[in-house]
Design an enzyme around this catalytic site. Structure first.
Site, PDB file in Angstrom:
ATOM      1  N   HIS A 235       1.534 -56.956  -5.030  1.00 28.32           N
ATOM      2  CA  HIS A 235       2.060 -58.176  -4.433  1.00 28.32           C
ATOM      3  C   HIS A 235       1.164 -59.342  -4.833  1.00 28.32           C
ATOM      4  O   HIS A 235       0.104 -59.163  -5.429  1.00 28.32           O
ATOM      5  CB  HIS A 235       2.144 -58.056  -2.899  1.00 28.32           C
ATOM      6  N   ALA A 236       1.616 -60.528  -4.500  1.00 32.82           N
ATOM      7  CA  ALA A 236       0.820 -61.742  -4.671  1.00 32.82           C
ATOM      8  C   ALA A 236       0.828 -62.506  -3.351  1.00 32.82           C
ATOM      9  O   ALA A 236       1.618 -62.214  -2.445  1.00 32.82           O
ATOM     10  CB  ALA A 236       1.389 -62.602  -5.798  1.00 32.82           C
TER      11      ALA A 236
END
Length: 322
Positions: A235-236
């Site tokens: 994820h970011a």
């Protein structure tokens, strides 16, 4: 059907939705509902059912059967005799109301003889090794192989896309009593070496917030007992900064700014990795004894996470254009 599409005399093509420059070779069967894009190459002895979508510039080698529910994006390569499935519990003469959806995202490649279970996604740019048995979704740009397929690495970019290039502690100055940092070539991601002091009593590594760690943390968490085949992260963050230190054992981090990717080995408590916002992070190759310490600049906020790589790329490109 486009007038510029080539259909071999022995092919049985019922679909009228076939794009310019597409070539359909010997003994291919295409059912009426199929949608096939431009510049596609369907090699001999393939079958395309009704609920199948094939994007532009796709290559499907010989002996591939595309069943209902398979959607293939642009620029995908599918090797010979790849086996797709669309029903987890098949029984003769018993049909589900809907078939499982399998998606092959843009630029992915699937090696010859691979087997894909139903309902999975092969991520953007991923590579599936020949003969692999893929039982679950494959992350973007991951390289998977084996039975069951496991992540063996990540695809690089630029001149040598076969494997992602790496940064290690050797890129940092070697003086143990001086902290240092170096860019890794992915956005503002930096690799850090902390001060280390050794004597007969043992070793001590020390870092200072705002100097060695470039933010004041509000939260930390520890990742441990991770099975060797598992991945973390993926994820970011929109706003949150992170700093990773593998305080015991080792793991490998892959960082991605939507343009470049780099792989970094974290195998010492004196080495840290800074991930600014809008960095897609994945950690894998955990050793059995690995303990990963992560500092974050903010408290937990579910709305700050970007969990889909395609969404991450879209946001990153929009920010570049602002």
């Amino acid at each position: 059907m486009s007038n510029s599409a080539f259909i071999h005399d022995t092919a049985d093509v019922k679909s009228l939705s076939i794009g310019d420059g597409t070539r359909v070779w010997q003994y291919v069967v295409v059912l009426p509902g199929a949608k096939i894009g431009s510049d596609v190459n369907l090699c001999s002895h393939c079958l395309v059912e009704n609920d199948v979508v094939i994007g532009d510039r796709v290559t499907v080698k010989s002996g591939v059967y595309l069943w209902d529910g398979i959607h293939i994006a642009d620029d995908v390569f599918i090797g010979p005799n790849v086996t797709f499935t669309n029903d987890k519990f098949p029984r003769s003469k018993m049909y589900p109301d809907t078939f499982a959806q399998t998606r092959i995202e843009k630029g992915a490649s699937i090696g010859g003889g691979a087997v894909l279970l139903p309902g999975i996604t092969i991520g953007t740019g991923a590579m599936v090794g020949a003969g692999a048995v893929v039982t679950k979704s494959v992350p973007p740009y991951a390289i998977v192989m084996g039975s069951p397929a496991r992540v063996a690495g990540f695809v690089g970019d630029g001149a040598d896309p076969a494997t992602v290039s790496s940064s290690t502690r050797s890129d940092l100055p070697a003086d143990p009593e001086t902290s240092s940092r170096v860019g890794v070539g992915v956005g503002d991601v930096t690799l850090h070496r902390f001060k280390r002091f050794s004597d007969a009593r043992g070793d001590l590594s020390v870092g200072e917030f705002l100097q060695d760690v470039p933010f004041q943390p509000k939260r930390y968490f520890l990742v441990f007992n991770v099975p060797e085949e598992k991945k973390r992260g993926e994820h970011a963050h929109l706003r949150c900064h992170q700093f990773l230190i593998c305080v015991k054992g080792s793991c490998t981090a892959v960082v991605d700014d939507s343009i470049s990717r780099k792989e970094i080995s974290l195998d010492s408590p004196e080495i840290g990795l800074y991930l600014p916002p809008m960095t897609w992070g994945t950690q894998y190759k955990y050793s059995r004894d690995a303990v990963l310490l992560v500092f974050t600049s903010d408290y937990y906020d579910a709305s700050d996470y970007i969990g889909e790589y395609a969404e991450f790329v879209k946001i990153a490109r929009n920010q570049e254009n602002v």
